[in-house]
Scaffold this active site. Structure first.
Site, PDB file in Angstrom:
ATOM      1  NE  ARG A  47       1.371   7.650 -10.845  1.00  0.00           N
ATOM      2  CZ  ARG A  47       0.173   7.392 -10.318  1.00  0.00           C
ATOM      3  NH1 ARG A  47      -0.262   6.147 -10.248  1.00  0.00           N
ATOM      4  NH2 ARG A  47      -0.590   8.372  -9.869  1.00  0.00           N
ATOM      5  CG  ASP A  99      -3.561  11.239   7.258  1.00  0.00           C
ATOM      6  OD1 ASP A  99      -2.738  11.236   6.325  1.00  0.00           O
ATOM      7  OD2 ASP A  99      -3.619  12.162   8.095  1.00  0.00           O
ATOM      8  CE  LYS A 137      -0.637  13.143   8.633  1.00  0.00           C
ATOM      9  NZ  LYS A 137      -1.652  14.198   8.408  1.00  0.00           N
TER      10      LYS A 137
END
Length: 434
Positions: free
Chosen positions: A48, A203, A207
Protein backbone atom coordinates in the site's frame (compact mmCIF):
# COMPACT_ATOMS: atom_id res chain seq x y z
CA UNK A 1 16.28 -33.52 -12.73
CA UNK A 2 16.50 -29.88 -11.67
CA UNK A 3 14.35 -27.47 -13.66
CA UNK A 4 16.15 -24.25 -14.51
CA UNK A 5 13.15 -22.03 -15.25
CA UNK A 6 12.12 -20.48 -11.94
CA UNK A 7 8.68 -20.63 -10.41
CA UNK A 8 7.59 -17.01 -10.03
CA UNK A 9 6.04 -15.84 -6.77
CA UNK A 10 3.88 -12.77 -6.14
CA UNK A 11 4.01 -11.52 -2.55
CA UNK A 12 0.80 -9.73 -1.55
CA UNK A 13 1.62 -7.66 1.52
CA UNK A 14 5.01 -6.80 2.98
CA UNK A 15 4.50 -6.07 6.65
CA UNK A 16 6.14 -7.96 9.51
CA UNK A 17 5.39 -11.40 8.04
CA UNK A 18 5.76 -10.48 4.37
CA UNK A 19 9.18 -8.91 4.86
CA UNK A 20 10.37 -12.04 6.66
CA UNK A 21 9.05 -14.21 3.82
CA UNK A 22 11.02 -12.10 1.31
CA UNK A 23 14.16 -12.27 3.45
CA UNK A 24 14.02 -16.06 3.83
CA UNK A 25 13.32 -16.53 0.12
CA UNK A 26 16.46 -14.52 -0.61
CA UNK A 27 18.84 -15.85 2.02
CA UNK A 28 17.80 -19.49 1.57
CA UNK A 29 17.33 -19.39 -2.20
CA UNK A 30 19.81 -22.21 -2.91
CA UNK A 31 18.33 -24.52 -0.28
CA UNK A 32 14.79 -23.84 -1.49
CA UNK A 33 15.86 -24.65 -5.04
CA UNK A 34 17.26 -28.02 -3.96
CA UNK A 35 14.20 -28.87 -1.84
CA UNK A 36 11.70 -27.93 -4.53
CA UNK A 37 13.54 -29.05 -7.66
CA UNK A 38 13.42 -25.62 -9.29
CA UNK A 39 14.32 -22.06 -8.35
CA UNK A 40 11.62 -19.85 -6.83
CA UNK A 41 11.84 -16.20 -7.75
CA UNK A 42 10.18 -13.28 -6.04
CA UNK A 43 8.61 -11.65 -9.09
CA UNK A 44 6.63 -8.81 -7.50
CA UNK A 45 5.64 -7.37 -4.12
CA UNK A 46 2.28 -5.62 -3.77
CA UNK A 47 2.10 -2.98 -1.03
CA UNK A 48 0.00 0.00 0.00
CA UNK A 49 2.88 2.38 0.78
CA UNK A 50 5.53 2.14 -1.95
CA UNK A 51 7.68 4.89 -0.45
CA UNK A 52 8.52 2.86 2.64
CA UNK A 53 12.09 1.52 2.67
CA UNK A 54 12.11 -2.29 2.62
CA UNK A 55 15.57 -3.57 3.30
CA UNK A 56 16.70 -6.43 1.08
CA UNK A 57 13.89 -6.04 -1.46
CA UNK A 58 14.64 -4.69 -4.93
CA UNK A 59 12.56 -1.48 -5.30
CA UNK A 60 11.82 -2.52 -8.89
CA UNK A 61 9.65 -5.35 -7.52
CA UNK A 62 7.38 -3.02 -5.55
CA UNK A 63 3.92 -2.24 -6.92
CA UNK A 64 0.68 -0.85 -5.57
CA UNK A 65 -1.40 -2.68 -8.20
CA UNK A 66 -1.77 -6.20 -6.83
CA UNK A 67 -4.43 -7.09 -9.40
CA UNK A 68 -2.18 -6.20 -12.32
CA UNK A 69 0.64 -8.22 -10.78
CA UNK A 70 -1.58 -11.30 -10.64
CA UNK A 71 -2.86 -10.78 -14.18
CA UNK A 72 0.46 -10.26 -15.91
CA UNK A 73 0.62 -13.91 -17.01
CA UNK A 74 3.84 -15.30 -15.56
CA UNK A 75 3.02 -15.76 -11.85
CA UNK A 76 2.90 -19.36 -10.57
CA UNK A 77 2.21 -18.89 -6.85
CA UNK A 78 0.78 -16.02 -4.79
CA UNK A 79 1.53 -15.55 -1.10
CA UNK A 80 -1.22 -13.53 0.61
CA UNK A 81 -0.18 -11.95 3.92
CA UNK A 82 -2.40 -8.86 3.76
CA UNK A 83 -4.94 -10.06 6.32
CA UNK A 84 -8.58 -9.03 6.68
CA UNK A 85 -11.42 -9.77 4.29
CA UNK A 86 -10.96 -7.29 1.47
CA UNK A 87 -9.01 -6.81 -0.73
CA UNK A 88 -7.55 -10.22 0.21
CA UNK A 89 -10.62 -12.18 -0.90
CA UNK A 90 -10.79 -10.45 -4.29
CA UNK A 91 -7.07 -10.93 -4.86
CA UNK A 92 -7.12 -14.64 -4.01
CA UNK A 93 -10.08 -15.10 -6.36
CA UNK A 94 -8.18 -13.22 -9.09
CA UNK A 95 -5.17 -15.47 -8.52
CA UNK A 96 -7.24 -18.61 -9.04
CA UNK A 97 -8.84 -17.17 -12.15
CA UNK A 98 -5.36 -16.64 -13.56
CA UNK A 99 -4.06 -20.14 -12.82
CA UNK A 100 -2.12 -19.17 -9.69
CA UNK A 101 -2.00 -21.35 -6.57
CA UNK A 102 -2.24 -19.53 -3.25
CA UNK A 103 -0.50 -19.67 0.11
CA UNK A 104 -2.35 -17.62 2.74
CA UNK A 105 -1.91 -16.68 6.40
CA UNK A 106 -5.38 -15.09 6.56
CA UNK A 107 -7.32 -16.73 9.41
CA UNK A 108 -10.20 -14.24 9.34
CA UNK A 109 -10.91 -14.77 5.65
CA UNK A 110 -10.56 -18.55 5.81
CA UNK A 111 -12.89 -18.74 8.82
CA UNK A 112 -15.50 -16.66 7.03
CA UNK A 113 -15.21 -17.77 3.39
CA UNK A 114 -13.04 -20.88 3.42
CA UNK A 115 -15.64 -23.00 1.64
CA UNK A 116 -15.93 -20.58 -1.29
CA UNK A 117 -12.16 -20.23 -1.60
CA UNK A 118 -11.66 -24.00 -1.54
CA UNK A 119 -14.36 -24.39 -4.19
CA UNK A 120 -12.63 -21.81 -6.42
CA UNK A 121 -9.27 -23.53 -6.01
CA UNK A 122 -10.79 -26.90 -6.89
CA UNK A 123 -12.64 -25.46 -9.88
CA UNK A 124 -9.35 -24.23 -11.36
CA UNK A 125 -7.27 -27.25 -10.31
CA UNK A 126 -5.07 -25.23 -7.95
CA UNK A 127 -3.77 -25.33 -4.39
CA UNK A 128 -4.90 -23.33 -1.36
CA UNK A 129 -2.52 -23.83 1.58
CA UNK A 130 -2.77 -21.99 4.91
CA UNK A 131 -0.56 -23.51 7.60
CA UNK A 132 0.37 -20.03 8.85
CA UNK A 133 -3.28 -19.10 9.51
CA UNK A 134 -3.35 -21.12 12.75
CA UNK A 135 -0.72 -21.27 15.51
CA UNK A 136 2.13 -19.58 13.64
CA UNK A 137 5.16 -21.80 13.18
CA UNK A 138 3.57 -24.87 14.77
CA UNK A 139 3.02 -27.63 12.17
CA UNK A 140 -0.66 -28.27 12.80
CA UNK A 141 -2.88 -27.80 9.76
CA UNK A 142 -0.93 -30.18 7.53
CA UNK A 143 -0.60 -32.96 10.18
CA UNK A 144 -4.33 -32.74 10.86
CA UNK A 145 -5.43 -32.84 7.24
CA UNK A 146 -2.73 -35.20 5.97
CA UNK A 147 -0.98 -37.21 8.70
CA UNK A 148 -4.26 -37.85 10.58
CA UNK A 149 -6.39 -38.20 7.43
CA UNK A 150 -6.88 -41.91 8.12
CA UNK A 151 -7.83 -41.41 11.76
CA UNK A 152 -10.91 -40.03 13.52
CA UNK A 153 -10.36 -36.88 15.57
CA UNK A 154 -12.81 -36.54 18.45
CA UNK A 155 -11.54 -33.49 20.31
CA UNK A 156 -9.18 -30.57 19.86
CA UNK A 157 -8.35 -28.25 22.75
CA UNK A 158 -5.72 -25.57 22.52
CA UNK A 159 -4.19 -22.22 23.32
CA UNK A 160 -4.13 -20.51 19.93
CA UNK A 161 -3.53 -16.87 20.84
CA UNK A 162 -0.17 -15.82 22.23
CA UNK A 163 -1.26 -12.40 23.51
CA UNK A 164 -3.94 -13.78 25.80
CA UNK A 165 -1.69 -16.56 27.03
CA UNK A 166 0.99 -14.02 27.93
CA UNK A 167 -1.52 -11.94 29.89
CA UNK A 168 -3.00 -14.90 31.77
CA UNK A 169 0.44 -16.34 32.46
CA UNK A 170 1.55 -13.05 34.04
CA UNK A 171 -1.62 -12.89 36.14
CA UNK A 172 -0.95 -16.44 37.31
CA UNK A 173 2.77 -16.14 38.02
CA UNK A 174 2.93 -12.62 39.48
CA UNK A 175 -0.54 -12.02 40.91
CA UNK A 176 -1.02 -9.02 38.62
CA UNK A 177 -4.47 -7.79 37.69
CA UNK A 178 -5.78 -7.97 34.13
CA UNK A 179 -5.02 -4.35 33.21
CA UNK A 180 -1.51 -4.50 34.64
CA UNK A 181 -0.74 -7.66 32.67
CA UNK A 182 -2.24 -6.17 29.50
CA UNK A 183 -0.10 -3.05 29.90
CA UNK A 184 3.02 -5.22 30.12
CA UNK A 185 1.97 -7.20 27.05
CA UNK A 186 1.48 -3.94 25.15
CA UNK A 187 4.83 -2.54 26.24
CA UNK A 188 6.60 -5.70 25.07
CA UNK A 189 4.81 -5.68 21.70
CA UNK A 190 2.69 -8.78 22.33
CA UNK A 191 -0.57 -6.83 22.37
CA UNK A 192 -1.79 -4.41 19.73
CA UNK A 193 -2.76 -0.83 20.60
CA UNK A 194 -6.33 -2.08 20.24
CA UNK A 195 -6.22 -5.61 21.74
CA UNK A 196 -9.92 -6.35 21.21
CA UNK A 197 -9.46 -9.10 18.60
CA UNK A 198 -7.20 -10.98 20.99
CA UNK A 199 -8.67 -10.43 24.45
CA UNK A 200 -12.30 -10.80 23.33
CA UNK A 201 -11.51 -14.10 21.62
CA UNK A 202 -12.19 -13.14 17.99
CA UNK A 203 -8.73 -14.19 16.81
CA UNK A 204 -8.97 -17.54 18.60
CA UNK A 205 -12.51 -18.09 17.30
CA UNK A 206 -11.38 -17.70 13.68
CA UNK A 207 -8.64 -20.27 14.24
CA UNK A 208 -11.12 -22.56 16.00
CA UNK A 209 -13.43 -22.49 12.98
CA UNK A 210 -10.58 -23.49 10.66
CA UNK A 211 -9.40 -26.31 12.94
CA UNK A 212 -12.91 -27.63 13.49
CA UNK A 213 -13.51 -27.88 9.75
CA UNK A 214 -10.29 -29.86 9.29
CA UNK A 215 -10.76 -32.07 12.35
CA UNK A 216 -14.36 -33.07 11.71
CA UNK A 217 -14.52 -32.89 7.89
CA UNK A 218 -17.41 -30.47 8.04
CA UNK A 219 -17.90 -26.79 7.35
CA UNK A 220 -17.62 -24.60 10.42
CA UNK A 221 -17.86 -20.83 10.01
CA UNK A 222 -16.77 -18.14 12.40
CA UNK A 223 -20.41 -17.48 13.32
CA UNK A 224 -20.73 -21.10 14.47
CA UNK A 225 -18.08 -20.66 17.16
CA UNK A 226 -19.28 -19.71 20.65
CA UNK A 227 -17.01 -16.98 21.99
CA UNK A 228 -16.29 -15.35 25.34
CA UNK A 229 -13.45 -12.95 26.03
CA UNK A 230 -11.11 -12.92 29.05
CA UNK A 231 -11.36 -9.29 30.18
CA UNK A 232 -13.36 -10.25 33.28
CA UNK A 233 -10.81 -12.77 34.57
CA UNK A 234 -9.51 -11.51 37.92
CA UNK A 235 -6.77 -12.17 40.42
CA UNK A 236 -9.48 -13.68 42.64
CA UNK A 237 -10.28 -16.20 39.89
CA UNK A 238 -6.64 -17.27 39.82
CA UNK A 239 -6.63 -17.61 43.61
CA UNK A 240 -9.66 -19.89 43.39
CA UNK A 241 -8.06 -21.85 40.57
CA UNK A 242 -4.92 -22.42 42.63
CA UNK A 243 -6.98 -23.73 45.53
CA UNK A 244 -8.41 -26.29 43.08
CA UNK A 245 -4.98 -27.21 41.69
CA UNK A 246 -5.77 -25.42 38.43
CA UNK A 247 -4.75 -22.46 36.33
CA UNK A 248 -6.72 -20.40 33.79
CA UNK A 249 -6.25 -20.36 30.01
CA UNK A 250 -8.22 -18.96 27.09
CA UNK A 251 -9.05 -22.17 25.26
CA UNK A 252 -10.39 -23.13 21.86
CA UNK A 253 -12.33 -26.38 22.35
CA UNK A 254 -13.70 -28.41 19.45
CA UNK A 255 -15.62 -31.61 20.10
CA UNK A 256 -17.43 -34.34 18.23
CA UNK A 257 -20.64 -35.38 20.02
CA UNK A 258 -20.63 -38.82 21.68
CA UNK A 259 -23.12 -40.08 19.09
CA UNK A 260 -21.02 -38.65 16.26
CA UNK A 261 -23.99 -36.75 14.84
CA UNK A 262 -22.89 -33.18 15.59
CA UNK A 263 -19.92 -31.05 16.63
CA UNK A 264 -19.35 -28.07 18.89
CA UNK A 265 -16.83 -25.23 18.66
CA UNK A 266 -16.17 -22.73 21.43
CA UNK A 267 -13.63 -20.23 22.76
CA UNK A 268 -13.65 -19.04 26.36
CA UNK A 269 -11.49 -18.80 29.49
CA UNK A 270 -11.46 -21.98 31.57
CA UNK A 271 -9.81 -23.52 34.58
CA UNK A 272 -7.65 -26.53 33.73
CA UNK A 273 -5.79 -28.84 36.14
CA UNK A 274 -2.08 -28.27 36.62
CA UNK A 275 -1.65 -31.91 35.58
CA UNK A 276 -2.87 -31.12 32.05
CA UNK A 277 -0.07 -30.43 29.50
CA UNK A 278 -1.70 -27.15 28.43
CA UNK A 279 -1.38 -25.73 31.93
CA UNK A 280 2.40 -25.42 31.57
CA UNK A 281 2.31 -23.38 28.33
CA UNK A 282 3.93 -20.10 29.30
CA UNK A 283 4.46 -16.61 27.92
CA UNK A 284 3.19 -16.05 24.35
CA UNK A 285 3.50 -19.67 23.26
CA UNK A 286 0.69 -21.70 21.68
CA UNK A 287 -0.15 -25.35 22.11
CA UNK A 288 -2.89 -27.57 20.70
CA UNK A 289 -3.96 -30.89 22.22
CA UNK A 290 -5.53 -33.31 19.71
CA UNK A 291 -7.37 -36.47 20.73
CA UNK A 292 -7.72 -39.04 17.93
CA UNK A 293 -9.28 -42.48 18.01
CA UNK A 294 -6.25 -44.47 16.87
CA UNK A 295 -3.33 -42.08 17.44
CA UNK A 296 -4.46 -41.17 20.94
CA UNK A 297 -3.42 -37.87 22.47
CA UNK A 298 -1.05 -35.60 20.54
CA UNK A 299 0.26 -32.18 21.51
CA UNK A 300 1.62 -29.53 19.14
CA UNK A 301 3.62 -26.75 20.81
CA UNK A 302 5.63 -23.72 19.77
CA UNK A 303 5.62 -19.99 19.00
CA UNK A 304 2.21 -19.01 17.69
CA UNK A 305 2.93 -15.58 16.25
CA UNK A 306 5.69 -13.23 15.14
CA UNK A 307 7.26 -12.43 11.80
CA UNK A 308 9.87 -15.17 11.57
CA UNK A 309 7.78 -18.05 13.02
CA UNK A 310 4.80 -17.23 10.80
CA UNK A 311 7.06 -16.82 7.77
CA UNK A 312 8.46 -20.29 8.49
CA UNK A 313 4.96 -21.75 8.10
CA UNK A 314 4.39 -19.73 4.92
CA UNK A 315 7.63 -20.99 3.39
CA UNK A 316 6.73 -24.57 4.28
CA UNK A 317 3.53 -24.14 2.31
CA UNK A 318 5.42 -22.49 -0.53
CA UNK A 319 7.70 -25.53 -0.85
CA UNK A 320 4.72 -27.92 -0.86
CA UNK A 321 2.77 -25.90 -3.43
CA UNK A 322 5.84 -25.43 -5.64
CA UNK A 323 6.48 -29.19 -5.65
CA UNK A 324 2.85 -29.76 -6.64
CA UNK A 325 3.26 -27.27 -9.48
CA UNK A 326 6.26 -29.17 -10.84
CA UNK A 327 4.40 -32.47 -10.54
CA UNK A 328 1.32 -30.92 -12.20
CA UNK A 329 -0.78 -32.04 -9.24
CA UNK A 330 -2.49 -30.50 -6.23
CA UNK A 331 -2.47 -31.27 -2.53
CA UNK A 332 -5.51 -32.01 -0.35
CA UNK A 333 -8.40 -29.60 -0.66
CA UNK A 334 -11.43 -29.11 1.53
CA UNK A 335 -12.88 -32.23 3.14
CA UNK A 336 -16.45 -31.51 4.24
CA UNK A 337 -18.16 -34.77 3.40
CA UNK A 338 -19.65 -35.35 6.88
CA UNK A 339 -21.80 -32.19 6.77
CA UNK A 340 -22.32 -32.39 10.53
CA UNK A 341 -24.40 -29.69 12.20
CA UNK A 342 -22.74 -27.41 14.76
CA UNK A 343 -24.66 -27.64 18.03
CA UNK A 344 -25.26 -24.56 20.19
CA UNK A 345 -23.28 -23.88 23.35
CA UNK A 346 -26.24 -24.94 25.48
CA UNK A 347 -25.73 -28.56 24.38
CA UNK A 348 -22.11 -28.68 25.57
CA UNK A 349 -21.59 -30.78 28.69
CA UNK A 350 -19.14 -29.06 31.04
CA UNK A 351 -18.51 -28.01 34.65
CA UNK A 352 -18.85 -24.59 36.29
CA UNK A 353 -16.89 -22.83 39.01
CA UNK A 354 -19.24 -20.17 40.41
CA UNK A 355 -18.32 -17.55 42.99
CA UNK A 356 -21.28 -15.92 44.79
CA UNK A 357 -21.58 -13.06 47.26
CA UNK A 358 -24.36 -14.13 49.64
CA UNK A 359 -25.94 -13.07 52.91
CA UNK A 360 -24.06 -14.60 55.84
CA UNK A 361 -27.00 -16.18 57.66
CA UNK A 362 -28.46 -19.66 58.23
CA UNK A 363 -30.32 -21.34 55.37
CA UNK A 364 -28.54 -19.61 52.50
CA UNK A 365 -26.52 -22.65 51.50
CA UNK A 366 -29.64 -24.82 51.49
CA UNK A 367 -31.44 -22.27 49.30
CA UNK A 368 -28.55 -22.19 46.84
CA UNK A 369 -28.32 -26.00 46.77
CA UNK A 370 -32.06 -26.24 46.09
CA UNK A 371 -31.70 -23.90 43.11
CA UNK A 372 -29.03 -26.14 41.61
CA UNK A 373 -31.19 -29.22 42.17
CA UNK A 374 -34.22 -27.60 40.54
CA UNK A 375 -32.19 -27.15 37.35
CA UNK A 376 -30.81 -30.69 37.37
CA UNK A 377 -27.27 -29.66 38.24
CA UNK A 378 -25.32 -31.68 40.80
CA UNK A 379 -22.87 -29.93 43.13
CA UNK A 380 -19.37 -31.34 43.48
CA UNK A 381 -17.85 -29.07 46.13
CA UNK A 382 -18.81 -25.99 48.13
CA UNK A 383 -16.54 -23.56 49.98
CA UNK A 384 -17.96 -20.81 52.16
CA UNK A 385 -16.04 -18.00 53.84
CA UNK A 386 -17.60 -15.19 55.87
CA UNK A 387 -16.28 -11.65 55.75
CA UNK A 388 -17.41 -8.24 57.06
CA UNK A 389 -18.76 -5.91 54.39
CA UNK A 390 -18.81 -2.73 56.43
CA UNK A 391 -22.57 -2.71 57.19
CA UNK A 392 -23.74 -6.18 57.99
CA UNK A 393 -22.17 -9.45 57.11
CA UNK A 394 -21.65 -11.10 53.75
CA UNK A 395 -20.13 -14.43 52.77
CA UNK A 396 -18.29 -15.67 49.74
CA UNK A 397 -19.68 -18.95 48.46
CA UNK A 398 -17.78 -20.93 45.81
CA UNK A 399 -19.58 -23.80 44.11
CA UNK A 400 -18.01 -26.29 41.70
CA UNK A 401 -20.52 -28.42 39.82
CA UNK A 402 -20.45 -31.84 38.28
CA UNK A 403 -20.76 -32.07 34.49
CA UNK A 404 -24.06 -30.88 33.07
CA UNK A 405 -25.40 -29.28 29.88
CA UNK A 406 -24.26 -25.67 29.63
CA UNK A 407 -27.87 -24.55 29.21
CA UNK A 408 -28.77 -26.06 32.60
CA UNK A 409 -25.75 -24.45 34.23
CA UNK A 410 -26.52 -21.08 32.67
CA UNK A 411 -30.14 -21.35 33.79
CA UNK A 412 -28.99 -22.09 37.32
CA UNK A 413 -26.84 -18.96 37.40
CA UNK A 414 -29.74 -16.82 36.19
CA UNK A 415 -31.97 -18.27 38.92
CA UNK A 416 -29.31 -17.62 41.55
CA UNK A 417 -29.13 -13.96 40.53
CA UNK A 418 -32.83 -13.60 41.43
CA UNK A 419 -32.47 -14.89 44.99
CA UNK A 420 -32.73 -12.22 47.68
CA UNK A 421 -29.94 -13.89 49.61
CA UNK A 422 -27.55 -13.75 46.64
CA UNK A 423 -26.06 -10.27 46.51
CA UNK A 424 -24.05 -10.90 43.37
CA UNK A 425 -22.42 -13.45 41.08
CA UNK A 426 -18.75 -12.53 41.38
CA UNK A 427 -17.47 -14.84 38.64
CA UNK A 428 -18.36 -17.80 36.47
CA UNK A 429 -15.68 -20.03 35.01
CA UNK A 430 -15.91 -23.33 33.18
CA UNK A 431 -13.66 -26.18 34.28
CA UNK A 432 -12.09 -28.24 31.47
CA UNK A 433 -9.38 -30.77 30.78
CA UNK A 434 -10.07 -33.24 33.57
Amino acid sequence: MMRTRPLKVALLGCGVVGSEVARIMTTHADDLTQRIGAPVELAGVAVRRPSKVREGIDPALITTDATALLKRGDIDIAIEVIGGIEPARALITTAFENGISVVSANKALLAQDGAALHAAAEQHGLDLYYEAAVAGAIPLVRPMRESLAGDKINRVMGIVNGTTNFILDKMDSTGAGYQEALDEATALGYAEADPTADVEGYDAAAKAAILAGIAFHTRVRLDDVYREGMTEVSAADFASAKRMGCTIKLLAILERAADGESVTARVHPAMIPLSHPLSSVREAYNAVFVEAEAAGRLMFYGPGAGGAPTASAVLGDLVAVARNKLAESTGPGESAYTQLPVSPMGDVVTRYHISLDVADKPGVLAQVATTFAEHGVSIDTVRQQGRPDGVGKEASLVVVTHRAPDAALSGTVEALRKLDTVHGVASIMRVEGE
